[in-house]
Structures are given as structure tokens and as C-alpha cells.
Scaffold this motif. Structure first.
Motif, mmCIF file in Angstrom:
data_model
loop_
_atom_site.group_PDB
_atom_site.id
_atom_site.type_symbol
_atom_site.label_atom_id
_atom_site.label_comp_id
_atom_site.label_asym_id
_atom_site.label_seq_id
_atom_site.Cartn_x
_atom_site.Cartn_y
_atom_site.Cartn_z
ATOM 1 N N PHE A 237 0.830 -1.210 0.000
ATOM 2 C CA PHE A 237 0.000 0.000 0.000
ATOM 3 C C PHE A 237 0.866 1.262 0.000
ATOM 4 N N ASP A 238 1.983 1.215 0.691
ATOM 5 C CA ASP A 238 2.887 2.364 0.691
ATOM 6 C C ASP A 238 3.485 2.596 -0.694
ATOM 7 N N LEU A 239 3.809 1.504 -1.398
ATOM 8 C CA LEU A 239 4.362 1.653 -2.746
ATOM 9 C C LEU A 239 3.319 2.217 -3.704
ATOM 10 N N LEU A 240 2.080 1.782 -3.562
ATOM 11 C CA LEU A 240 1.022 2.337 -4.413
ATOM 12 C C LEU A 240 0.822 3.819 -4.113
ATOM 13 N N ALA A 241 0.844 4.186 -2.841
ATOM 14 C CA ALA A 241 0.674 5.591 -2.464
ATOM 15 C C ALA A 241 1.819 6.438 -2.995
ATOM 16 N N ALA A 242 3.039 5.865 -2.981
ATOM 17 C CA ALA A 242 4.209 6.623 -3.429
ATOM 18 C C ALA A 242 4.172 6.907 -4.924
ATOM 19 N N SER A 243 3.483 6.056 -5.683
ATOM 20 C CA SER A 243 3.421 6.249 -7.135
ATOM 21 C C SER A 243 2.360 7.271 -7.535
ATOM 22 N N LEU A 244 1.581 7.730 -6.571
ATOM 23 C CA LEU A 244 0.573 8.752 -6.795
ATOM 24 C C LEU A 244 0.916 9.951 -5.904
ATOM 25 N N ALA B 54 -4.802 4.695 -1.397
ATOM 26 C CA ALA B 54 -3.760 3.817 -0.849
ATOM 27 C C ALA B 54 -3.572 4.071 0.637
ATOM 28 N N ARG B 55 -3.621 5.325 1.037
ATOM 29 C CA ARG B 55 -3.476 5.633 2.461
ATOM 30 C C ARG B 55 -4.674 5.115 3.254
ATOM 31 N N ASP B 56 -5.871 5.247 2.681
ATOM 32 C CA ASP B 56 -7.060 4.704 3.344
ATOM 33 C C ASP B 56 -6.973 3.186 3.451
ATOM 34 N N ALA B 57 -6.484 2.548 2.390
ATOM 35 C CA ALA B 57 -6.341 1.095 2.404
ATOM 36 C C ALA B 57 -5.317 0.663 3.443
ATOM 37 N N ARG B 58 -4.286 1.462 3.606
ATOM 38 C CA ARG B 58 -3.252 1.173 4.614
ATOM 39 C C ARG B 58 -3.865 1.194 6.013
ATOM 40 N N THR B 59 -4.696 2.196 6.270
ATOM 41 C CA THR B 59 -5.371 2.291 7.562
ATOM 42 C C THR B 59 -6.298 1.106 7.767
ATOM 43 N N ALA B 60 -7.034 0.740 6.718
ATOM 44 C CA ALA B 60 -7.951 -0.396 6.809
ATOM 45 C C ALA B 60 -7.192 -1.696 7.020
ATOM 46 N N ALA B 61 -6.043 -1.848 6.365
ATOM 47 C CA ALA B 61 -5.240 -3.060 6.524
ATOM 48 C C ALA B 61 -4.756 -3.197 7.964
ATOM 49 N N THR B 62 -4.353 -2.080 8.575
ATOM 50 C CA THR B 62 -3.912 -2.104 9.970
ATOM 51 C C THR B 62 -5.053 -2.534 10.882
ATOM 52 N N ALA B 63 -6.255 -2.004 10.621
ATOM 53 C CA ALA B 63 -7.419 -2.367 11.434
ATOM 54 C C ALA B 63 -7.780 -3.840 11.236
ATOM 55 N N LEU B 64 -7.680 -4.322 10.013
ATOM 56 C CA LEU B 64 -7.972 -5.729 9.754
ATOM 57 C C LEU B 64 -7.004 -6.637 10.502
ATOM 58 N N LEU B 65 -5.724 -6.280 10.471
ATOM 59 C CA LEU B 65 -4.752 -7.098 11.191
ATOM 60 C C LEU B 65 -5.075 -7.115 12.682
ATOM 61 N N GLN B 66 -5.451 -5.967 13.215
ATOM 62 C CA GLN B 66 -5.805 -5.894 14.633
ATOM 63 C C GLN B 66 -6.983 -6.814 14.931
#
Length: 198
Positions: free
Chosen positions: A87-94, A172-184
């Protein structure tokens, strides 16, 4: 001719640029003009336009995993940061005003047959991402890493779709936040925070 000849490399580069910018209706003549090769050169390396497309997509996939694996190595020792790396790599490309979506996903929409090389390339890519997400989820402490991997793949593909209407990197940043919540939710504990940015 050598499978790694300069002419072949130019054809693949030209095909990727033109198909991404203008769609898969671009003619072989346009590709050869961009690559500065004669039309017979195409068929000396590829049996058909479809094979050219499949090879180009496979190369694009390999380039992504090369970049991603390098980033995972940089984040070695931090399981959460590794899980969030795609997700960080996708965010970095935008942001990127020239973003036209994921070239693999675009190809799947253009070629609906499961027998087309484009479909095979996309399926292979998603299988590799799913396997990777499952491995990273297990390292990060997920109780059911296969389930989390499927959910992360939905987020990952969703970023690329949202990028068509929002090229700011926000998806991508929203997905990153969602991924963190999913892992939790999968681990039952609050995961250790990874880097906010790359």
C-alpha cells in the motif's frame, strides 16, 4: 534473434507505453513505429499481438515484485511495516495525473476470455500477491492469515480501481489504515505501528 535483443526490449517498452496510454486497440504498426523496428521484427519475437501483450504484462508483473521484494527487505524485522509495504508503494506512485489504472486489471477488462494471455498474467499476479499477503499476515500475528490475505487483496485491487477517479494517493493511504485495522481484528491485539511513510 536473441530473446533479450535490443529490438525485443524496445518492442516491449513501446507496447507497454502505448497500451497503457491508449488502450489495447493500438495497432502493431503503431508499436513498431514507436519502437523503431520493422513489422516483421515483431513476429520474429512474438507469434501474435496477444503473445506480445502477455509477455509485456508478465514483465510488468515481475518489475512490481522486484520493487516490492526490495522494499520488504528494507523493512525486515518489522512485520506490520512489511504487511503495509504494497500500500505504501502504491501511495508513493501517486499523485499522477497520467495514471490510467493498473495495466493488468485494464487488460482483464479488455480481454474477457480466460484463455487470453492477459487473463493468465492477472491471475498469476493475484495468486502471487495472495500468497505473499498470507505469508506476511502470518508473520504479523494474524490468527487466520489466509482469510486476512483475501481481504488485503480486495483492498490492494481497490486502490488501483479508485486511482482512476482519485489519483492523489488517498485511496492507498485509506487502504493502509484499513489493513492495519484488519490485522488488529485478526490478531486480537493492537499491532505495532509501522512507518507512516516510506
Amino acid at each position: 534473434m536473441s530473446p533479450t535483443s535490443p529490438a525485443r526490449d524496445r518492442l516491449l517498452k513501446a507496447a507497454r507505453e502505448l497500451f497503457y496510454a491508449d488502450g489495447y486497440g493500438v495497432s502493431i504498426d503503431a508499436v513498431t513505429e514507436r519502437a523503431h523496428v520493422a513489422k516483421p521484427t515483431v513476429y520474429a519475437h512474438f507469434k501474435s499481438k496477444d503473445e506480445l501483450i502477455g509477455t509485456m504484462l508478465t514483465l510488468a508483473c515481475e518489475e512490481w515484485f522486484t520493487e516490492l521484494n526490495a522494499e520488504l527487505e528494507r523493512r525486515d524485522g518489522d512485520p506490520l511495516a512489511q504487511l503495509l509495504a504494497p500500500f505504501d508503494l502504491l501511495a508513493a506512485s501517486l499523485p499522477d495525473p497520467a495514471y490510467h489504472g493498473c495495466i493488468l486489471v485494464n487488460s482483464a477488462a479488455a480481454f474477457l476470455s480466460a484463455d487470453h494471455p492477459a487473463h493468465h498474467a492477472l491471475v498469476t499476479h493475484d495468486e502471487r500477491m495472495s500468497t505473499l499477503f498470507e505469508r506476511l499476515a502470518a508473520k504479523a500475528g494474524a490468527a487466520k492469515p489466509a482469510d486476512l490475505a483475501r481481504q488485503l487483496l480486495v483492498l490492494y485491487d481497490g486502490v488501483k480501481a479508485r486511482g482512476l477517479v482519485d489519483n492523489t494517493g488517498g485511496a492507498a493511504r485509506d487502504a493502509r489504515t484499513a489493513a492495519t485495522a484488519l490485522l488488529q481484528s485478526h490478531s486480537g491485539t493492537r499491532p505495532r505501528k509501522g512507518p507512516v511513510t516510506m
